[in-house]
Design a protein around this motif. Structure first.
Motif, PDB file in Angstrom:
ATOM      1  N   UNK A 191      -0.934 -14.910  -4.643  1.00 20.06           N
ATOM      2  CA  UNK A 191      -1.427 -13.645  -4.106  1.00 20.06           C
ATOM      3  C   UNK A 191      -2.092 -12.930  -5.267  1.00 20.06           C
ATOM      4  N   UNK A 192      -3.364 -12.603  -5.114  1.00 21.88           N
ATOM      5  CA  UNK A 192      -4.120 -11.970  -6.192  1.00 21.88           C
ATOM      6  C   UNK A 192      -4.971 -10.849  -5.630  1.00 21.88           C
ATOM      7  N   UNK A 193      -5.301  -9.878  -6.482  1.00 22.68           N
ATOM      8  CA  UNK A 193      -6.242  -8.854  -6.087  1.00 22.68           C
ATOM      9  C   UNK A 193      -5.854  -7.469  -6.542  1.00 22.68           C
ATOM     10  N   UNK A 194      -6.674  -6.502  -6.102  1.00 26.31           N
ATOM     11  CA  UNK A 194      -6.468  -5.105  -6.439  1.00 26.31           C
ATOM     12  C   UNK A 194      -5.846  -4.382  -5.248  1.00 26.31           C
ATOM     13  N   UNK A 195      -5.078  -3.338  -5.559  1.00 23.86           N
ATOM     14  CA  UNK A 195      -4.310  -2.638  -4.531  1.00 23.86           C
ATOM     15  C   UNK A 195      -4.692  -1.177  -4.381  1.00 23.86           C
ATOM     16  N   UNK A 196      -5.909  -0.814  -4.718  1.00 24.00           N
ATOM     17  CA  UNK A 196      -6.308   0.560  -4.477  1.00 24.00           C
ATOM     18  C   UNK A 196      -6.362   0.788  -2.973  1.00 24.00           C
ATOM     19  N   UNK A 197      -6.739   1.992  -2.556  1.00 21.19           N
ATOM     20  CA  UNK A 197      -6.671   2.356  -1.131  1.00 21.19           C
ATOM     21  C   UNK A 197      -7.287   1.292  -0.223  1.00 21.19           C
ATOM     22  N   UNK A 250      -0.361  -1.826 -13.419  1.00 18.57           N
ATOM     23  CA  UNK A 250      -1.299  -0.717 -13.299  1.00 18.57           C
ATOM     24  C   UNK A 250      -1.977  -0.518 -14.639  1.00 18.57           C
ATOM     25  N   UNK A 251      -3.300  -0.549 -14.608  1.00 17.40           N
ATOM     26  CA  UNK A 251      -4.091  -0.261 -15.798  1.00 17.40           C
ATOM     27  C   UNK A 251      -4.094   1.260 -15.950  1.00 17.40           C
ATOM     28  N   UNK A 252      -3.318   1.758 -16.906  1.00 22.16           N
ATOM     29  CA  UNK A 252      -3.077   3.201 -17.040  1.00 22.16           C
ATOM     30  C   UNK A 252      -4.308   4.018 -17.393  1.00 22.16           C
ATOM     31  N   UNK A 253      -5.299   3.409 -17.992  1.00 24.03           N
ATOM     32  CA  UNK A 253      -6.476   4.141 -18.453  1.00 24.03           C
ATOM     33  C   UNK A 253      -7.677   3.981 -17.531  1.00 24.03           C
ATOM     34  N   UNK A 254      -7.469   3.306 -16.390  1.00 26.70           N
ATOM     35  CA  UNK A 254      -8.566   3.036 -15.463  1.00 26.70           C
ATOM     36  C   UNK A 254      -8.265   3.612 -14.092  1.00 26.70           C
ATOM     37  N   UNK A 255      -9.291   3.673 -13.258  1.00 25.67           N
ATOM     38  CA  UNK A 255      -9.137   4.035 -11.863  1.00 25.67           C
ATOM     39  C   UNK A 255     -10.020   3.109 -11.042  1.00 25.67           C
ATOM     40  N   UNK A 256      -9.439   2.514  -9.989  1.00 25.03           N
ATOM     41  CA  UNK A 256     -10.180   1.626  -9.109  1.00 25.03           C
ATOM     42  C   UNK A 256     -10.623   2.386  -7.876  1.00 25.03           C
ATOM     43  N   UNK A 257     -11.822   2.077  -7.444  1.00 29.21           N
ATOM     44  CA  UNK A 257     -12.349   2.616  -6.197  1.00 29.21           C
ATOM     45  C   UNK A 257     -13.183   1.555  -5.518  1.00 29.21           C
ATOM     46  N   UNK A 258     -13.727   1.874  -4.378  1.00 30.42           N
ATOM     47  CA  UNK A 258     -14.592   0.947  -3.650  1.00 30.42           C
ATOM     48  C   UNK A 258     -15.790   1.710  -3.123  1.00 30.42           C
ATOM     49  N   UNK A 259     -16.960   1.076  -3.230  1.00 31.40           N
ATOM     50  CA  UNK A 259     -18.213   1.638  -2.738  1.00 31.40           C
ATOM     51  C   UNK A 259     -18.942   0.541  -1.983  1.00 31.40           C
ATOM     52  N   UNK A 260     -19.532   0.900  -0.860  1.00 30.03           N
ATOM     53  CA  UNK A 260     -20.279  -0.076  -0.070  1.00 30.03           C
ATOM     54  C   UNK A 260     -21.421  -0.646  -0.907  1.00 30.03           C
ATOM     55  N   UNK A 303       0.826  -1.208   0.000  1.00 25.74           N
ATOM     56  CA  UNK A 303       0.000   0.000   0.000  1.00 25.74           C
ATOM     57  C   UNK A 303       0.861   1.259   0.000  1.00 25.74           C
ATOM     58  N   UNK A 304       1.978   1.238   0.711  1.00 21.94           N
ATOM     59  CA  UNK A 304       2.906   2.381   0.692  1.00 21.94           C
ATOM     60  C   UNK A 304       3.492   2.583  -0.696  1.00 21.94           C
ATOM     61  N   UNK A 305       3.865   1.472  -1.348  1.00 23.63           N
ATOM     62  CA  UNK A 305       4.417   1.523  -2.704  1.00 23.63           C
ATOM     63  C   UNK A 305       3.406   2.177  -3.656  1.00 23.63           C
ATOM     64  N   UNK A 306       2.166   1.750  -3.572  1.00 23.16           N
ATOM     65  CA  UNK A 306       1.094   2.283  -4.424  1.00 23.16           C
ATOM     66  C   UNK A 306       0.876   3.770  -4.139  1.00 23.16           C
ATOM     67  N   UNK A 307       0.848   4.127  -2.867  1.00 27.67           N
ATOM     68  CA  UNK A 307       0.619   5.530  -2.477  1.00 27.67           C
ATOM     69  C   UNK A 307       1.770   6.424  -2.938  1.00 27.67           C
ATOM     70  N   UNK A 308       3.010   5.986  -2.725  1.00 25.59           N
ATOM     71  CA  UNK A 308       4.182   6.778  -3.114  1.00 25.59           C
ATOM     72  C   UNK A 308       4.209   7.050  -4.616  1.00 25.59           C
ATOM     73  N   UNK A 309       3.772   6.081  -5.404  1.00 26.44           N
ATOM     74  CA  UNK A 309       3.805   6.219  -6.862  1.00 26.44           C
ATOM     75  C   UNK A 309       2.486   6.729  -7.440  1.00 26.44           C
ATOM     76  N   UNK A 310       1.519   6.952  -6.554  1.00 26.09           N
ATOM     77  CA  UNK A 310       0.204   7.475  -6.949  1.00 26.09           C
ATOM     78  C   UNK A 310      -0.461   6.611  -8.027  1.00 26.09           C
TER      79      UNK A 310
END
Length: 146
Positions: free
Chosen positions: A76-82, A118-128, A26-33
């Motif tokens: 190990x699989x999955x998404x690494x957004x916030x 990183x999918x350069x043309x996408x943005x991942x988020x999470x919603x309840x 998560x730090x790696x992802x945050x540092x590189x935005x």
């Protein structure tokens, strides 16, 4: 829900003994935005882990195991957004496996060699999601986010 296609950027890192895998990623992802990161592959070993098992629900979140022994990371699989959503499969000294949703506390034993896409043309988020009781993945095109 789907979006794409997207170009891909690849990042690689090696975690050292004693580092905590989830927080380090998560730090790696945050540092590189990174805005749409995901695990491509990971190999390594850990000495402990906290996993949520498959029977857990939003109302029954106590289906958690705390492991403390040496394991090989076999997947190990999955998404690494916030709000990362990772699943891991671990093999013990006899080759028996256990897997589940990564809660954290994954202490690296010898190494963790991780390749992140990183999918350069996408943005991942999470919603309840009221149907599942968990924050679920939302995929957006970055062109819509500009």
């Amino acid at each position: 829900m789907a979006a794409g296609p997207s170009t891909l950027t690849v990042h690689a890192l090696r975690l050292q003994p004693g580092q905590e895998l989830l927080s380090s990623l998560l730090s790696f992802v945050e540092e590189r935005k990174l805005r749409a990161p995901f695990i491509i592959t990971c190999v390594g070993s850990i000495t402990k882990a906290t996993l949520r098992l498959a029977n857990a629900t939003a109302e029954n979140t106590n289906e958690v195991v705390h492991l403390q022994e040496r394991f090989e990371i076999v997947s190990l699989v999955g998404t690494l957004n916030r709000d990362a959503h990772l699943h891991i499969c671990l093999a013990d000294k006899e080759g028996k496996t256990i897997g589940g949703h990564v809660m954290g506390d994954l202490e690296v034993f010898t190494t963790a060699e991780v390749v992140i896409g990183e999918a350069n043309d996408l943005e991942f988020g999470r919603v309840m999601d009221d149907r599942t009781g968990f924050p679920e993945l939302v995929i957006n095109s970055r062109s819509k986010q500009a």
